[in-house]
Design a protein around this motif. Sequence first.
Motif, PDB file in Angstrom:
ATOM      1  N   VAL A 187       0.850  -1.201   0.000  1.00 45.08           N
ATOM      2  CA  VAL A 187       0.000   0.000   0.000  1.00 45.08           C
ATOM      3  C   VAL A 187       0.881   1.245   0.000  1.00 45.08           C
ATOM      4  N   GLU A 188       1.944   1.239   0.794  1.00 46.74           N
ATOM      5  CA  GLU A 188       2.861   2.385   0.832  1.00 46.74           C
ATOM      6  C   GLU A 188       3.573   2.551  -0.512  1.00 46.74           C
ATOM      7  N   ALA A 189       3.989   1.461  -1.120  1.00 48.95           N
ATOM      8  CA  ALA A 189       4.672   1.536  -2.421  1.00 48.95           C
ATOM      9  C   ALA A 189       3.737   2.061  -3.505  1.00 48.95           C
ATOM     10  N   ARG A 190       2.474   1.718  -3.428  1.00 49.78           N
ATOM     11  CA  ARG A 190       1.504   2.192  -4.420  1.00 49.78           C
ATOM     12  C   ARG A 190       1.358   3.703  -4.397  1.00 49.78           C
ATOM     13  N   LYS A 191       1.625   4.325  -3.267  1.00 50.32           N
ATOM     14  CA  LYS A 191       1.459   5.772  -3.139  1.00 50.32           C
ATOM     15  C   LYS A 191       2.392   6.556  -4.054  1.00 50.32           C
ATOM     16  N   THR A 192       3.455   5.934  -4.532  1.00 51.60           N
ATOM     17  CA  THR A 192       4.366   6.624  -5.455  1.00 51.60           C
ATOM     18  C   THR A 192       3.712   6.856  -6.814  1.00 51.60           C
ATOM     19  N   LYS A 193       2.682   6.053  -7.116  1.00 48.38           N
ATOM     20  CA  LYS A 193       1.981   6.123  -8.401  1.00 48.38           C
ATOM     21  C   LYS A 193       2.948   6.027  -9.572  1.00 48.38           C
ATOM     22  N   SER A 194       3.969   5.196  -9.401  1.00 50.80           N
ATOM     23  CA  SER A 194       4.965   4.986 -10.445  1.00 50.80           C
ATOM     24  C   SER A 194       5.306   3.513 -10.532  1.00 50.80           C
ATOM     25  N   GLY A 195       5.489   3.043 -11.742  1.00 51.69           N
ATOM     26  CA  GLY A 195       5.861   1.655 -11.933  1.00 51.69           C
ATOM     27  C   GLY A 195       5.491   1.173 -13.316  1.00 51.69           C
ATOM     28  N   LEU A 196       5.401  -0.127 -13.421  1.00 48.35           N
ATOM     29  CA  LEU A 196       5.123  -0.778 -14.694  1.00 48.35           C
ATOM     30  C   LEU A 196       3.923  -1.697 -14.523  1.00 48.35           C
ATOM     31  N   LEU A 197       2.934  -1.513 -15.369  1.00 56.60           N
ATOM     32  CA  LEU A 197       1.733  -2.339 -15.362  1.00 56.60           C
ATOM     33  C   LEU A 197       1.776  -3.196 -16.620  1.00 56.60           C
ATOM     34  N   LEU A 198       2.103  -4.482 -16.461  1.00 55.82           N
ATOM     35  CA  LEU A 198       2.254  -5.382 -17.602  1.00 55.82           C
ATOM     36  C   LEU A 198       0.937  -6.065 -17.949  1.00 55.82           C
ATOM     37  N   SER A 199       0.639  -6.116 -19.224  1.00 51.96           N
ATOM     38  CA  SER A 199      -0.528  -6.816 -19.751  1.00 51.96           C
ATOM     39  C   SER A 199      -1.791  -6.577 -18.930  1.00 51.96           C
ATOM     40  N   PRO A 200      -2.161  -5.315 -18.699  1.00 53.04           N
ATOM     41  CA  PRO A 200      -3.388  -5.087 -17.927  1.00 53.04           C
ATOM     42  C   PRO A 200      -4.585  -5.701 -18.641  1.00 53.04           C
ATOM     43  N   GLU A 201      -5.359  -6.471 -17.900  1.00 49.57           N
ATOM     44  CA  GLU A 201      -6.492  -7.182 -18.485  1.00 49.57           C
ATOM     45  C   GLU A 201      -7.801  -6.430 -18.316  1.00 49.57           C
ATOM     46  N   HIS A 202      -7.828  -5.449 -17.401  1.00 47.71           N
ATOM     47  CA  HIS A 202      -9.042  -4.698 -17.119  1.00 47.71           C
ATOM     48  C   HIS A 202      -8.642  -3.294 -16.672  1.00 47.71           C
ATOM     49  N   PRO A 203      -9.406  -2.262 -17.060  1.00 53.62           N
ATOM     50  CA  PRO A 203      -9.046  -0.895 -16.644  1.00 53.62           C
ATOM     51  C   PRO A 203      -8.892  -0.721 -15.129  1.00 53.62           C
ATOM     52  N   GLU A 247      -7.327  -2.499 -13.126  1.00 50.16           N
ATOM     53  CA  GLU A 247      -5.974  -2.838 -12.700  1.00 50.16           C
ATOM     54  C   GLU A 247      -5.096  -1.594 -12.626  1.00 50.16           C
ATOM     55  N   GLY A 248      -5.487  -0.537 -13.317  1.00 48.40           N
ATOM     56  CA  GLY A 248      -4.751   0.717 -13.255  1.00 48.40           C
ATOM     57  C   GLY A 248      -4.726   1.314 -11.860  1.00 48.40           C
ATOM     58  N   GLU A 249      -5.665   0.894 -11.003  1.00 53.93           N
ATOM     59  CA  GLU A 249      -5.696   1.385  -9.626  1.00 53.93           C
ATOM     60  C   GLU A 249      -4.396   1.087  -8.884  1.00 53.93           C
ATOM     61  N   LEU A 250      -3.681   0.044  -9.307  1.00 55.92           N
ATOM     62  CA  LEU A 250      -2.415  -0.301  -8.653  1.00 55.92           C
ATOM     63  C   LEU A 250      -1.481   0.905  -8.644  1.00 55.92           C
ATOM     64  N   LEU A 251      -1.488   1.665  -9.739  1.00 56.20           N
ATOM     65  CA  LEU A 251      -0.578   2.804  -9.869  1.00 56.20           C
ATOM     66  C   LEU A 251      -1.312   4.132 -10.010  1.00 56.20           C
ATOM     67  N   GLY A 252      -2.595   4.130  -9.669  1.00 50.29           N
ATOM     68  CA  GLY A 252      -3.349   5.377  -9.643  1.00 50.29           C
ATOM     69  C   GLY A 252      -3.750   5.932 -10.985  1.00 50.29           C
ATOM     70  N   ILE A 253      -3.941   5.052 -11.980  1.00 47.61           N
ATOM     71  CA  ILE A 253      -4.372   5.521 -13.302  1.00 47.61           C
ATOM     72  C   ILE A 253      -5.669   4.831 -13.701  1.00 47.61           C
ATOM     73  N   LYS A 254      -6.337   5.403 -14.697  1.00 44.30           N
ATOM     74  CA  LYS A 254      -7.519   4.790 -15.295  1.00 44.30           C
ATOM     75  C   LYS A 254      -7.271   4.724 -16.799  1.00 44.30           C
ATOM     76  N   PRO A 255      -6.601   3.646 -17.248  1.00 48.74           N
ATOM     77  CA  PRO A 255      -6.300   3.553 -18.677  1.00 48.74           C
ATOM     78  C   PRO A 255      -7.564   3.314 -19.495  1.00 48.74           C
ATOM     79  N   PRO A 256      -7.579   3.826 -20.733  1.00 45.52           N
ATOM     80  CA  PRO A 256      -8.734   3.552 -21.593  1.00 45.52           C
ATOM     81  C   PRO A 256      -8.771   2.077 -21.970  1.00 45.52           C
ATOM     82  N   ARG A 257      -9.928   1.619 -22.361  1.00 47.78           N
ATOM     83  CA  ARG A 257     -10.067   0.201 -22.752  1.00 47.78           C
ATOM     84  C   ARG A 257      -9.106  -0.172 -23.873  1.00 47.78           C
ATOM     85  N   SER A 258      -8.738   0.788 -24.713  1.00 50.48           N
ATOM     86  CA  SER A 258      -7.814   0.496 -25.815  1.00 50.48           C
ATOM     87  C   SER A 258      -6.415   0.147 -25.313  1.00 50.48           C
ATOM     88  N   ALA A 259      -6.097   0.479 -24.051  1.00 44.18           N
ATOM     89  CA  ALA A 259      -4.773   0.207 -23.498  1.00 44.18           C
ATOM     90  C   ALA A 259      -4.739  -1.067 -22.666  1.00 44.18           C
TER      91      ALA A 259
END
Length: 179
Positions: free
Chosen positions: A122-138, A140-152
């Motif tokens: 939870v503390e590491a997630r607060k950096t909102k930085s990292g790599l999200l590999l093969s996201p299967e659902h939008p 999953e962007g919550e891990l790094l604080g983003i809401k990727p479009p369905r196209s991503a």
Amino acid sequence: MVGGPARSGRSTALLTVACSLLDGGTELVIVTPRQSPLRAMAGTPGVLGVLTGNPTEQDVYALLDQALGPVAVVVDDGELLTDAPCAAAFEAVLREGRDGQRALVVGGTTGEMVNGYRGYIVEARKTKSGLLLSPEHPMEGELLGIKPPRSAVGPMPKGRGLLVLRGSYLPVQVPLGPT
């Protein structure tokens, strides 16, 4: 943070990050509760040690205390260690990292890391930085604080994903082997 589903290239991405950190003069402490290609780095110059299984806080500090300069703790399958004795050391590394001499790089299954509500992940997630590999659902962007479009999101080749830096992201392909 490096998150992704099984067989998405998480461990390979962590290996690439680890090699890059070593090339830049950062020493490493590697923690792998399960089999990982990172274990092959044992004995590599700059790698202070590789901890396997369920290490203690003291195990992590014993290696960190050997560092002569910047040091990073690289954890594969980090979701398996949220309640482990070493978790307190990981949280301390995150706090100390704000001064620039220590860092934590943690990889794990996106779904399990997104659903955690306590501990070092939870503390590491607060950096909102990292790599999200093969996201299967939008979501999953919550891990790094983003809401990727369905196209991503959706099926992707191994190692492909989104590089996230403080809430902004761009598509990337991680090399399939260390640099």
